[in-house]
Design a protein around this motif. Structure first.
Motif, mmCIF file in Angstrom:
data_model
loop_
_atom_site.group_PDB
_atom_site.id
_atom_site.type_symbol
_atom_site.label_atom_id
_atom_site.label_comp_id
_atom_site.label_asym_id
_atom_site.label_seq_id
_atom_site.Cartn_x
_atom_site.Cartn_y
_atom_site.Cartn_z
ATOM 1 N N ALA A 505 32.251 62.341 30.496
ATOM 2 C CA ALA A 505 31.472 61.677 29.457
ATOM 3 C C ALA A 505 32.323 60.969 28.410
ATOM 4 C CB ALA A 505 30.556 62.682 28.762
ATOM 5 N N PHE A 506 33.617 61.354 28.310
ATOM 6 C CA PHE A 506 34.444 60.767 27.258
ATOM 7 C C PHE A 506 35.681 60.058 27.817
ATOM 8 C CE2 PHE A 506 31.934 64.002 25.165
ATOM 9 C CZ PHE A 506 31.505 63.356 24.022
ATOM 10 N N TYR A 507 36.483 60.764 28.608
ATOM 11 C CA TYR A 507 37.679 60.123 29.148
ATOM 12 C C TYR A 507 37.327 59.001 30.121
ATOM 13 C CZ TYR A 507 40.483 63.969 27.233
ATOM 14 O OH TYR A 507 41.094 64.865 26.404
ATOM 15 N N THR A 508 36.209 59.128 30.803
ATOM 16 C CA THR A 508 35.749 58.126 31.781
ATOM 17 C C THR A 508 36.892 57.586 32.627
ATOM 18 O OG1 THR A 508 35.852 56.425 30.039
ATOM 19 C CG2 THR A 508 33.707 57.423 30.493
ATOM 20 N N PRO A 509 37.522 58.437 33.421
ATOM 21 C CA PRO A 509 38.662 57.990 34.231
ATOM 22 C C PRO A 509 38.246 56.918 35.237
ATOM 23 C CG PRO A 509 37.916 60.154 34.936
ATOM 24 C CD PRO A 509 37.166 59.842 33.680
ATOM 25 N N HIS A 510 39.199 56.101 35.619
ATOM 26 C CA HIS A 510 38.926 54.998 36.549
ATOM 27 C C HIS A 510 40.147 54.794 37.443
ATOM 28 C CE1 HIS A 510 41.694 52.098 34.665
ATOM 29 N NE2 HIS A 510 41.392 52.745 33.547
ATOM 30 N N ALA A 511 39.946 54.022 38.489
ATOM 31 C CA ALA A 511 41.038 53.701 39.407
ATOM 32 C C ALA A 511 41.085 52.197 39.657
ATOM 33 C CB ALA A 511 40.862 54.459 40.725
ATOM 34 N N VAL A 512 40.829 51.418 38.609
ATOM 35 C CA VAL A 512 40.808 49.963 38.747
ATOM 36 C C VAL A 512 42.223 49.445 38.992
ATOM 37 C CG1 VAL A 512 40.281 47.797 37.577
ATOM 38 C CG2 VAL A 512 38.794 49.773 37.264
ATOM 39 N N GLN A 513 42.359 48.535 39.943
ATOM 40 C CA GLN A 513 43.640 47.897 40.225
ATOM 41 C C GLN A 513 43.757 46.648 39.347
ATOM 42 O OE1 GLN A 513 45.949 49.310 42.408
ATOM 43 N NE2 GLN A 513 44.443 50.971 42.306
ATOM 44 N N LEU A 514 44.483 46.779 38.263
ATOM 45 C CA LEU A 514 44.582 45.672 37.318
ATOM 46 C C LEU A 514 45.243 44.448 37.940
ATOM 47 C CD1 LEU A 514 43.694 47.899 35.381
ATOM 48 C CD2 LEU A 514 45.378 47.063 33.739
ATOM 49 N N GLU A 515 46.153 44.677 38.867
ATOM 50 C CA GLU A 515 46.813 43.548 39.516
ATOM 51 C C GLU A 515 45.811 42.678 40.265
ATOM 52 O OE1 GLU A 515 50.467 42.597 42.655
ATOM 53 O OE2 GLU A 515 49.877 44.676 42.221
ATOM 54 N N GLN A 516 44.816 43.312 40.897
ATOM 55 C CA GLN A 516 43.812 42.555 41.624
ATOM 56 C C GLN A 516 42.902 41.776 40.668
ATOM 57 O OE1 GLN A 516 44.021 42.375 44.935
ATOM 58 N NE2 GLN A 516 45.817 43.700 44.684
ATOM 59 N N LEU A 517 42.599 42.372 39.523
ATOM 60 C CA LEU A 517 41.826 41.639 38.520
ATOM 61 C C LEU A 517 42.596 40.409 38.041
ATOM 62 C CD1 LEU A 517 40.255 44.391 36.229
ATOM 63 C CD2 LEU A 517 39.041 42.765 37.678
ATOM 64 N N ALA A 518 43.881 40.596 37.761
ATOM 65 C CA ALA A 518 44.699 39.472 37.303
ATOM 66 C C ALA A 518 44.699 38.352 38.332
ATOM 67 C CB ALA A 518 46.123 39.948 37.025
ATOM 68 N N LEU A 519 44.865 38.723 39.608
ATOM 69 C CA LEU A 519 44.874 37.732 40.681
ATOM 70 C C LEU A 519 43.545 36.986 40.750
ATOM 71 C CD1 LEU A 519 46.302 36.501 43.172
ATOM 72 C CD2 LEU A 519 45.328 38.386 44.509
ATOM 73 N N ALA A 520 42.441 37.717 40.628
ATOM 74 C CA ALA A 520 41.121 37.095 40.725
ATOM 75 C C ALA A 520 40.891 36.074 39.618
ATOM 76 C CB ALA A 520 40.043 38.170 40.682
ATOM 77 N N TYR A 521 41.413 36.347 38.433
ATOM 78 C CA TYR A 521 41.193 35.455 37.299
ATOM 79 C C TYR A 521 42.334 34.455 37.099
ATOM 80 C CZ TYR A 521 37.114 38.112 35.733
ATOM 81 O OH TYR A 521 35.873 38.688 35.629
ATOM 82 N N GLY A 522 43.337 34.491 37.946
ATOM 83 C CA GLY A 522 44.416 33.517 37.855
ATOM 84 C C GLY A 522 45.463 33.830 36.810
ATOM 85 N N TRP A 523 45.642 35.102 36.508
ATOM 86 C CA TRP A 523 46.660 35.523 35.550
ATOM 87 C C TRP A 523 47.901 36.022 36.281
ATOM 88 C CZ3 TRP A 523 46.072 36.988 30.015
ATOM 89 C CH2 TRP A 523 44.919 36.423 29.439
ATOM 90 N N GLU A 524 49.041 35.841 35.649
ATOM 91 C CA GLU A 524 50.291 36.423 36.129
ATOM 92 C C GLU A 524 50.307 37.915 35.766
ATOM 93 O OE1 GLU A 524 54.892 35.979 34.651
ATOM 94 O OE2 GLU A 524 53.685 34.144 34.795
ATOM 95 N N HIS A 525 50.681 38.771 36.707
ATOM 96 C CA HIS A 525 50.647 40.214 36.474
ATOM 97 C C HIS A 525 52.055 40.810 36.551
ATOM 98 C CE1 HIS A 525 50.338 44.481 37.806
ATOM 99 N NE2 HIS A 525 49.364 44.511 36.903
#
Length: 554
Positions: A505-525
């Motif tokens: 309810a508070f820490y809300t852990p995640h396993a998002v791959q930030l590198e893939q988000l950067a690639l999708a939006y055209g950012w350098e990671h």
């Protein structure tokens, strides 16, 4: 083709805004707002307005907030009717509490289509409630016109009247613009030269007489004026990291501990406050004391008054006289012992050059250990602070990192921004983008860096999307990624809630791959794990948009 009343009215309003100093407009696409959008684009084509297109109205609102934060001139944000308007509310609330000027141009259905179940029609007049300096439900073009709306709206947004009892304090203004079909027709005529936004005086200042044992408190958005007052009065300066005033010879290090000392914090008789202090309970306790004369320079939509007797001020000036050198000296002596230096230690030159094999081996091992040392929050904040200079901009998100930075970083005169009016987690990347675009359009040659946690990043990930026809700003988003909301470690709930409930309810852990988000939006990671690697990527920006991910321990 003959122009429609909507096209003529929109062209008139946009032209008047430009004539009264508006330079930036953020636009979200929509049908009902098409006349406004076409007029804005026509003005951009003439080079008299900068138009920024965002598909998400919440992102648009915070982008406008960032533009206005940097320029201190109202930015207009245009959207269509319905839920589009509601998505502006978070940015409007932040602007109200932070004293940031904005103009909300919301298209609406005409009166005959309100309250009868028409598509995409809701109750837009007054939707922002008390969070705007003023609001107007304009006449429908053809029934009336939109002339003279711009002059009053810009002046009010800049604090030019006594709205909400806060003369001189900037804030958002809402113009609700009903439009009847045809929604646009013909080409909008924009024939205007850019004007200057009106400037308003600060009002009569409170004179700060000599005598009381005084400290200067600089909260968010205090700016360099707080340091000037501390210097003029020879008073200790307690400056939050988000204040833009953490520099100078009166700066106090380790202020949280010193405020708890009976001989220092316990003897304070007067506190002069600029900006909005939010980062420490120690400062809040000081400002709540009824035995302390608190003088607070007006900043946002509410006067600061934690002790029930705080004196609001439009501005303050220091009376001439002899300073209390003993008072200042006691603070600075204690401060010197609490200053923190997180820079990597100097190489052991003697050991590295030694003819003793064992000594040289130990020196090499020590250097390798320093280079390979994993990053923690303190080193991350220090690296970003050291990489940032007056030609740059630094934006702090409302994450655990800003409190760490406030506790450990020293003094340095750099432009700092943060949305601390309500200290919300939302809109950080969009705000930083607006700051970057505005500063670089006005000739700043540096980089805008935003330091935030992973949850604040994910909350505003849509702000990574920029239109391909807009020049990408020089922007570094530095994410301290500990896989969840560890800021809750410091709250009461962490000591009482079951571990599994706390995690979900508070820490809300995640396993998002930030590198893939950067690639999708055209950012350098970049994913960096050591101080040396972080220093290198921070100080060698590519000139575009970089997402710098720093894994941190949970």
């Amino acid at each position: 083709m003959t122009s429609s009343p909507a096209t003529d009215a929109a062209a008139s309003l946009i032209s008047d805004l430009i004539a009264h100093g508006v330079r930036d407009l953020v636009l979200s696409p929509g049908s009902r707002s098409q006349a406004l959008a076409l007029a804005a684009v026509a003005a951009a084509g003439r080079g008299v307005l900068r138009v920024h297109v965002r598909i998400d109205e919440r992102v648009a609102g915070f982008t406008a907030l960032g533009l206005s934060r940097e320029t201190r001139v109202p930015t207009a944000v245009v959207c269509t009717s319905g839920t589009a308007v509601a998505n502006l509310l978070p940015a409007v609330m932040e602007a109200f509490h932070s004293g940031v000027p904005m103009l909300l141009l919301t298209a609406d259905r005409p009166p005959e289509l309100r309250g009868v179940g028409a598509n995409q029609a809701t109750i837009q007049p007054g939707i922002f409630g008390p969070f705007v300096r003023a609001q107007l439900d304009a006449p429908v073009p053809g029934d009336g016109d939109w002339t003279r709306l711009a002059s009053a709206a810009v002046a009010t947004a800049l604090g030019g009247d006594a709205a909400h009892g806060l003369p001189g304090v900037a804030g958002p203004v809402h113009l609700n613009l009903p439009i009847r079909e045809p929604l646009s027709s013909g080409s909008p005529v924009i024939d205007v030269d850019p004007g200057e936004a009106p400037r308003h005086g600060e009002g009569t200042p409170i004179v700060l007489e000599r005598g009381p044992r005084t400290v200067v408190i600089a909260g968010a958005d205090a700016g360099p004026r707080a340091e000037e007052i501390a210097h003029e009065g020879s008073w200790p300066l307690i400056a939050e990291i988000v204040s833009g005033a953490r520099f100078g010879r009166r700066l106090v290090h380790g202020y949280r501990a010193l405020l708890g000392e009976p001989e220092l914090g316990g003897r304070i008789e007067r506190a002069v406050v600029l900006g909005h202090p939010t980062l420490s309970r120690e400062v809040s306790r000081l400002l709540s004391r009824t035995d302390v004369d608190v003088v607070a320079v007006r900043h946002g939509g509410e006067d600061l008054d934690l002790n029930g007797r705080t004196r609001p001020a439009a501005s303050v000036v220091v009376a001439p006289g002899e300073p209390d050198r003993d008072w200042l000296g006691a603070w600075l002596t204690a401060s010197a012992s609490l200053a923190i230096d997180l820079s990597e230690r100097a190489p052991d030159a003697d050991g590295l050059a030694s003819t003793d094999v064992a000594a040289r081996r130990d020196a090499v091992r020590a250097e390798l250990a320093a280079v390979r040392r994993p990053l923690d929050r303190e080193l991350l904040a220090d690296a970003v602070w050291r990489a940032t200079w007056p030609h740059d901009r630094l934006v702090f998100g409302s994450s655990r990192l800003v409190r760490v930075a406030d506790a450990v970083l020293g003094g340095k005169k750099v432009p700092v921004h943060a949305n601390r009016g309500l200290a919300g987690i939302d809109g950080t990347i969009a705000t930083a983008t607006g700051i970057a675009v505005a500063s670089q359009a006005e000739g700043a040659h540096g980089v805008t860096r935003v330091l935030l946690g992973d949850l604040a990043f994910l909350h505003d990930v849509g702000a990574l999307l920029l239109p391909p026809d807009e020049t990408a700003p020089r922007l570094q988003v530095i994410v301290g990624n500990d896989g969840g909301g560890t800021i809750f470690d410091g709250l009461e709930v962490a000591a009482s809630a079951p571990a599994a409930d706390l995690d979900r309810a508070f820490y809300t852990p995640h396993a998002v791959q930030l590198e893939q988000l950067a690639l999708a939006y055209g950012w350098e990671h970049h994913r960096v794990t050591t101080r040396s690697a972080l220093d290198q990527v921070l100080t060698a920006p590519s000139g575009g948009r970089q997402l710098i991910e720093v894994p941190l321990p949970r």
